[in-house]
Design a protein around this motif. Structure first.
Motif, PDB file in Angstrom:
ATOM      1  N   SER A 263       0.830  -1.205   0.000  1.00  0.00           N
ATOM      2  CA  SER A 263       0.000   0.000   0.000  1.00  0.00           C
ATOM      3  C   SER A 263       0.863   1.253   0.000  1.00  0.00           C
ATOM      4  O   SER A 263       1.656   1.484   0.915  1.00  0.00           O
ATOM      5  CB  SER A 263      -0.907   0.006   1.238  1.00  0.00           C
ATOM      6  OG  SER A 263      -1.442   1.297   1.459  1.00  0.00           O
ATOM      7  N   GLU A 264       0.679   2.076  -1.003  1.00  0.00           N
ATOM      8  CA  GLU A 264       1.432   3.321  -1.122  1.00  0.00           C
ATOM      9  C   GLU A 264       1.233   4.216   0.106  1.00  0.00           C
ATOM     10  O   GLU A 264       2.187   4.785   0.634  1.00  0.00           O
ATOM     11  CB  GLU A 264       0.977   4.054  -2.389  1.00  0.00           C
ATOM     12  CG  GLU A 264       1.559   5.420  -2.574  1.00  0.00           C
ATOM     13  CD  GLU A 264       0.979   6.117  -3.795  1.00  0.00           C
ATOM     14  OE1 GLU A 264       0.694   7.317  -3.675  1.00  0.00           O
ATOM     15  OE2 GLU A 264       0.797   5.474  -4.843  1.00  0.00           O
ATOM     16  N   GLU A 265      -0.021   4.360   0.556  1.00  0.00           N
ATOM     17  CA  GLU A 265      -0.297   5.236   1.705  1.00  0.00           C
ATOM     18  C   GLU A 265       0.377   4.726   2.978  1.00  0.00           C
ATOM     19  O   GLU A 265       0.869   5.515   3.784  1.00  0.00           O
ATOM     20  CB  GLU A 265      -1.803   5.397   1.912  1.00  0.00           C
ATOM     21  CG  GLU A 265      -2.487   6.194   0.821  1.00  0.00           C
ATOM     22  CD  GLU A 265      -1.896   7.583   0.601  1.00  0.00           C
ATOM     23  OE1 GLU A 265      -1.591   8.285   1.591  1.00  0.00           O
ATOM     24  OE2 GLU A 265      -1.735   7.972  -0.570  1.00  0.00           O
ATOM     25  N   THR A 266       0.409   3.415   3.152  1.00  0.00           N
ATOM     26  CA  THR A 266       1.079   2.836   4.316  1.00  0.00           C
ATOM     27  C   THR A 266       2.565   3.175   4.286  1.00  0.00           C
ATOM     28  O   THR A 266       3.145   3.592   5.299  1.00  0.00           O
ATOM     29  CB  THR A 266       0.871   1.311   4.359  1.00  0.00           C
ATOM     30  OG1 THR A 266      -0.529   1.050   4.499  1.00  0.00           O
ATOM     31  CG2 THR A 266       1.620   0.661   5.513  1.00  0.00           C
ATOM     32  N   VAL A 267       3.197   3.009   3.139  1.00  0.00           N
ATOM     33  CA  VAL A 267       4.629   3.293   3.012  1.00  0.00           C
ATOM     34  C   VAL A 267       4.908   4.776   3.235  1.00  0.00           C
ATOM     35  O   VAL A 267       5.837   5.139   3.971  1.00  0.00           O
ATOM     36  CB  VAL A 267       5.165   2.823   1.640  1.00  0.00           C
ATOM     37  CG1 VAL A 267       6.604   3.260   1.436  1.00  0.00           C
ATOM     38  CG2 VAL A 267       5.040   1.308   1.516  1.00  0.00           C
TER      39      VAL A 267
ATOM     40  N   THR B 125       6.224  10.535  -7.152  1.00  0.00           N
ATOM     41  CA  THR B 125       6.842  11.786  -6.721  1.00  0.00           C
ATOM     42  C   THR B 125       6.816  11.949  -5.208  1.00  0.00           C
ATOM     43  O   THR B 125       7.815  12.373  -4.608  1.00  0.00           O
ATOM     44  CB  THR B 125       6.131  12.992  -7.384  1.00  0.00           C
ATOM     45  OG1 THR B 125       6.162  12.806  -8.794  1.00  0.00           O
ATOM     46  CG2 THR B 125       6.806  14.297  -7.024  1.00  0.00           C
ATOM     47  N   ARG B 126       5.691  11.631  -4.575  1.00  0.00           N
ATOM     48  CA  ARG B 126       5.607  11.793  -3.114  1.00  0.00           C
ATOM     49  C   ARG B 126       6.613  10.892  -2.412  1.00  0.00           C
ATOM     50  O   ARG B 126       7.311  11.328  -1.495  1.00  0.00           O
ATOM     51  CB  ARG B 126       4.185  11.500  -2.612  1.00  0.00           C
ATOM     52  CG  ARG B 126       3.172  12.518  -3.091  1.00  0.00           C
ATOM     53  CD  ARG B 126       1.817  12.342  -2.439  1.00  0.00           C
ATOM     54  NE  ARG B 126       1.285  11.007  -2.605  1.00  0.00           N
ATOM     55  CZ  ARG B 126       0.359  10.475  -1.821  1.00  0.00           C
ATOM     56  NH1 ARG B 126      -0.135  11.145  -0.807  1.00  0.00           N
ATOM     57  NH2 ARG B 126      -0.091   9.265  -2.044  1.00  0.00           N
ATOM     58  N   LEU B 127       6.700   9.638  -2.833  1.00  0.00           N
ATOM     59  CA  LEU B 127       7.631   8.703  -2.210  1.00  0.00           C
ATOM     60  C   LEU B 127       9.074   9.124  -2.483  1.00  0.00           C
ATOM     61  O   LEU B 127       9.913   9.115  -1.582  1.00  0.00           O
ATOM     62  CB  LEU B 127       7.381   7.279  -2.714  1.00  0.00           C
ATOM     63  CG  LEU B 127       8.261   6.190  -2.114  1.00  0.00           C
ATOM     64  CD1 LEU B 127       8.119   6.139  -0.592  1.00  0.00           C
ATOM     65  CD2 LEU B 127       7.907   4.838  -2.723  1.00  0.00           C
TER      66      LEU B 127
ATOM     67  N   LEU C 204       9.886  12.212  -0.282  1.00  0.00           N
ATOM     68  CA  LEU C 204      10.036  11.851   1.136  1.00  0.00           C
ATOM     69  C   LEU C 204      11.347  11.105   1.378  1.00  0.00           C
ATOM     70  O   LEU C 204      12.050  11.367   2.356  1.00  0.00           O
ATOM     71  CB  LEU C 204       8.861  10.982   1.599  1.00  0.00           C
ATOM     72  CG  LEU C 204       7.631  11.693   2.112  1.00  0.00           C
ATOM     73  CD1 LEU C 204       6.530  10.687   2.437  1.00  0.00           C
ATOM     74  CD2 LEU C 204       7.941  12.543   3.319  1.00  0.00           C
ATOM     75  N   ALA C 205      11.675  10.184   0.481  1.00  0.00           N
ATOM     76  CA  ALA C 205      12.915   9.423   0.633  1.00  0.00           C
ATOM     77  C   ALA C 205      14.124  10.345   0.543  1.00  0.00           C
ATOM     78  O   ALA C 205      15.080  10.206   1.323  1.00  0.00           O
ATOM     79  CB  ALA C 205      12.998   8.328  -0.429  1.00  0.00           C
ATOM     80  N   GLN C 206      14.090  11.302  -0.367  1.00  0.00           N
ATOM     81  CA  GLN C 206      15.196  12.262  -0.493  1.00  0.00           C
ATOM     82  C   GLN C 206      15.353  13.076   0.794  1.00  0.00           C
ATOM     83  O   GLN C 206      16.467  13.287   1.274  1.00  0.00           O
ATOM     84  CB  GLN C 206      14.963  13.215  -1.678  1.00  0.00           C
ATOM     85  CG  GLN C 206      15.182  12.591  -3.016  1.00  0.00           C
ATOM     86  CD  GLN C 206      16.668  12.345  -3.298  1.00  0.00           C
ATOM     87  OE1 GLN C 206      17.550  12.654  -2.519  1.00  0.00           O
ATOM     88  NE2 GLN C 206      16.932  11.749  -4.440  1.00  0.00           N
ATOM     89  N   ILE C 207      14.245  13.531   1.332  1.00  0.00           N
ATOM     90  CA  ILE C 207      14.296  14.295   2.586  1.00  0.00           C
ATOM     91  C   ILE C 207      14.857  13.426   3.708  1.00  0.00           C
ATOM     92  O   ILE C 207      15.683  13.876   4.496  1.00  0.00           O
ATOM     93  CB  ILE C 207      12.898  14.846   2.942  1.00  0.00           C
ATOM     94  CG1 ILE C 207      12.483  15.900   1.926  1.00  0.00           C
ATOM     95  CG2 ILE C 207      12.883  15.413   4.359  1.00  0.00           C
ATOM     96  CD1 ILE C 207      11.018  16.295   1.994  1.00  0.00           C
ATOM     97  N   PHE C 208      14.411  12.175   3.785  1.00  0.00           N
ATOM     98  CA  PHE C 208      14.916  11.257   4.802  1.00  0.00           C
ATOM     99  C   PHE C 208      16.434  11.114   4.673  1.00  0.00           C
ATOM    100  O   PHE C 208      17.168  11.214   5.656  1.00  0.00           O
ATOM    101  CB  PHE C 208      14.239   9.890   4.666  1.00  0.00           C
ATOM    102  CG  PHE C 208      14.562   8.938   5.780  1.00  0.00           C
ATOM    103  CD1 PHE C 208      13.709   8.810   6.864  1.00  0.00           C
ATOM    104  CD2 PHE C 208      15.725   8.171   5.761  1.00  0.00           C
ATOM    105  CE1 PHE C 208      14.000   7.935   7.901  1.00  0.00           C
ATOM    106  CE2 PHE C 208      16.017   7.300   6.789  1.00  0.00           C
ATOM    107  CZ  PHE C 208      15.151   7.182   7.866  1.00  0.00           C
TER     108      PHE C 208
END
Length: 191
Positions: A111-115, A154-156, A159-163
């Motif tokens: 699930s994209e939202e879960t991730v 794009t959202r994932l 977020l991963a880049q920010i992390f």
């Protein structure tokens, strides 16, 4: 569809939340459980509910639900934790209760939202200074974020880049890259 909890309109917010928790614990219906958990996750968005949610042990209910086979329950539970962990007391509780490994497991959800909620929650749980919890930036997590940073979503990807930039040290990112091919040790990209 679950019926609304039968609550006296004069019992207030705590009474209503208690009725939701009781319904979640007592119902056998998966649909009702999903609806109640979604409602609790929405209530977790409002800081005026934090004290009540702690009092009713909703954080434990969310943490326990992360181990469910029902992906919808997992999605609502991680969403609720994500909403709650901006608060210092809730953040400390999640960390003390051993929530990090449960949240990391959500990174492999289909699930994209879960991730997305799991990545965001891990970012909220990260301290703003030294003294990080090492499991937040363990090699498999950093490798997973490297893989997510290549996502078409794009959202994932963002977020991963920010992390990677804000939570991980440059040496952690370099080490993860050196282990090669963004394997993330079997953690697949969400669908």
């Amino acid at each position: 569809m679950a019926q609304k909890p039968k609550v006296d309109p004069y019992v207030g917010r705590l009474g209503y939340l208690q009725a939701l928790v009781s319904e979640f614990q007592e119902t056998e219906s998966q649909d009702a459980k999903e609806q109640v958990l979604a409602n609790l996750a929405n209530f977790a968005y409002d800081p005026s509910n934090y004290q009540y949610l702690r009092q009713l042990q909703v954080l434990d209910l969310f943490l326990d639900s992360l181990s469910e086979e029902n992906e919808t329950l997992v999605e609502f539970a991680i969403g609720g934790l994500c909403n709650l962990c901006a608060d210092k007391a809730n953040k400390e509780y999640i960390l003390r209760a051993g929530g990090i490994p449960l949240i990391i497991n959500c990174l492999s959800s289909p699930s994209e939202e879960t991730v997305l909620s799991a990545v965001t929650t891990l970012m909220y749980l990260s301290p703003s200074g030294p003294g990080s919890h090492p499991e937040l930036t363990a090699l498999p997590v950093v490798q997973c974020m490297l893989r997510f940073s290549l996502s078409a979503n794009t959202r994932l990807r963002n977020l991963a880049q920010i992390f990677l930039e804000d939570i991980c040290s440059p040496s952690q990112v370099a080490e993860a890259r050196s282990w090669g091919a963004h394997s993330a040790l079997g953690i697949p990209l969400p669908k």
